[in-house]
Structures are given as structure tokens and as C-alpha cells.
Scaffold this motif. Structure first.
Motif, PDB file in Angstrom:
ATOM      1  N   ASP A  34      41.466  50.467  49.167  1.00  0.00           N
ATOM      2  CA  ASP A  34      40.777  49.178  49.226  1.00  0.00           C
ATOM      3  C   ASP A  34      41.712  48.073  48.743  1.00  0.00           C
ATOM      4  O   ASP A  34      42.084  48.025  47.572  1.00  0.00           O
ATOM      5  N   ASP A  36      41.132  45.033  48.242  1.00  0.00           N
ATOM      6  CA  ASP A  36      40.486  44.084  47.329  1.00  0.00           C
ATOM      7  C   ASP A  36      40.205  44.696  45.958  1.00  0.00           C
ATOM      8  O   ASP A  36      39.639  44.037  45.089  1.00  0.00           O
ATOM      9  N   MET A  37      40.585  45.947  45.764  1.00  0.00           N
ATOM     10  CA  MET A  37      40.317  46.654  44.511  1.00  0.00           C
ATOM     11  C   MET A  37      41.112  46.029  43.376  1.00  0.00           C
ATOM     12  O   MET A  37      42.281  45.684  43.538  1.00  0.00           O
ATOM     13  N   THR A  38      40.445  45.885  42.240  1.00  0.00           N
ATOM     14  CA  THR A  38      41.120  45.453  41.016  1.00  0.00           C
ATOM     15  C   THR A  38      41.156  46.634  40.053  1.00  0.00           C
ATOM     16  O   THR A  38      40.433  47.623  40.250  1.00  0.00           O
ATOM     17  N   GLU A  40      39.994  46.700  37.041  1.00  0.00           N
ATOM     18  CA  GLU A  40      38.687  46.803  36.396  1.00  0.00           C
ATOM     19  C   GLU A  40      37.666  47.467  37.317  1.00  0.00           C
ATOM     20  O   GLU A  40      36.884  48.325  36.889  1.00  0.00           O
ATOM     21  N   LEU A  41      37.681  47.083  38.588  1.00  0.00           N
ATOM     22  CA  LEU A  41      36.748  47.677  39.549  1.00  0.00           C
ATOM     23  C   LEU A  41      37.070  49.153  39.766  1.00  0.00           C
ATOM     24  O   LEU A  41      36.168  49.987  39.910  1.00  0.00           O
ATOM     25  N   GLU A  44      35.565  50.972  36.975  1.00  0.00           N
ATOM     26  CA  GLU A  44      34.112  51.023  37.165  1.00  0.00           C
ATOM     27  C   GLU A  44      33.732  52.142  38.126  1.00  0.00           C
ATOM     28  O   GLU A  44      32.746  52.858  37.902  1.00  0.00           O
ATOM     29  N   HIS A  45      34.516  52.314  39.183  1.00  0.00           N
ATOM     30  CA  HIS A  45      34.268  53.408  40.129  1.00  0.00           C
ATOM     31  C   HIS A  45      34.425  54.764  39.437  1.00  0.00           C
ATOM     32  O   HIS A  45      33.623  55.678  39.661  1.00  0.00           O
TER      33      HIS A  45
END
Length: 83
Positions: A34, A36-38, A40-41, A44-45
Motif C-alpha cells: 500500500d 499510502d501506508m504510514t 503508524e497505520l 495499527e494493522h
């Protein structure tokens, strides 16, 4: 325990293991691909995956941390250059 009961429990366990493997592979692929993945995200995943794993296998938090957490830590470190 009857053989039928034992076979049903084994089949259920195998189904849960296959489901967890699918979720792990899916989460890994999403984090890796992805754009757009950061960071932090991504974490979270990973935490959402851990919650799902613990819901499927209660009391196995440490097992998740030993088996899967290093794999995701390496992926996130490689992808984002940090832990």
C-alpha cells in the motif's frame, strides 16, 4: 472423547490456523504494497491482527509476539527505515 468429536475439533483447529495464516499474509501484503501506508497505520494493522489472533486463540498473546511480531517489525523497519 469419541473419534468423531476429536476429528471435529482437529478440523476446527485446522480451519482456524488456515484463517490466521490468511490474515497474516493479507496484512503483510497490505503493509508491503500500500503506497499510502504510514508507519503508524502499519502498526495499527499489526495490532488489529494480533487482536484477531488472540480472539481466535485465547491466551496465545506471547506466541503471537514470538512468531509474528518479529516478522512484522522487520517489514516495517525495511519499509520505513525505523522500528
Amino acid at each position: 472423547m469419541a473419534d468423531d468429536d476429536r476429528a471435529a475439533k482437529i478440523e476446527h483447529e485446522n480451519k482456524m490456523i488456515r484463517r490466521l495464516r490468511f490474515l497474516v499474509d493479507l496484512t503483510f501484503a497490505v503493509i508491503a504494497q500500500d503506497n499510502d501506508m504510514t508507519l503508524e497505520l502499519g502498526w495499527e494493522h499489526v495490532l488489529a491482527l494480533k487482536g484477531a489472533a488472540v480472539a481466535m486463540f485465547p491466551g496465545k498473546e506471547e506466541t503471537f509476539d514470538l512468531v509474528y511480531l518479529p516478522r512484522f517489525s522487520r517489514l516495517l523497519a525495511e519499509r520505513f527505515g525505523a522500528n
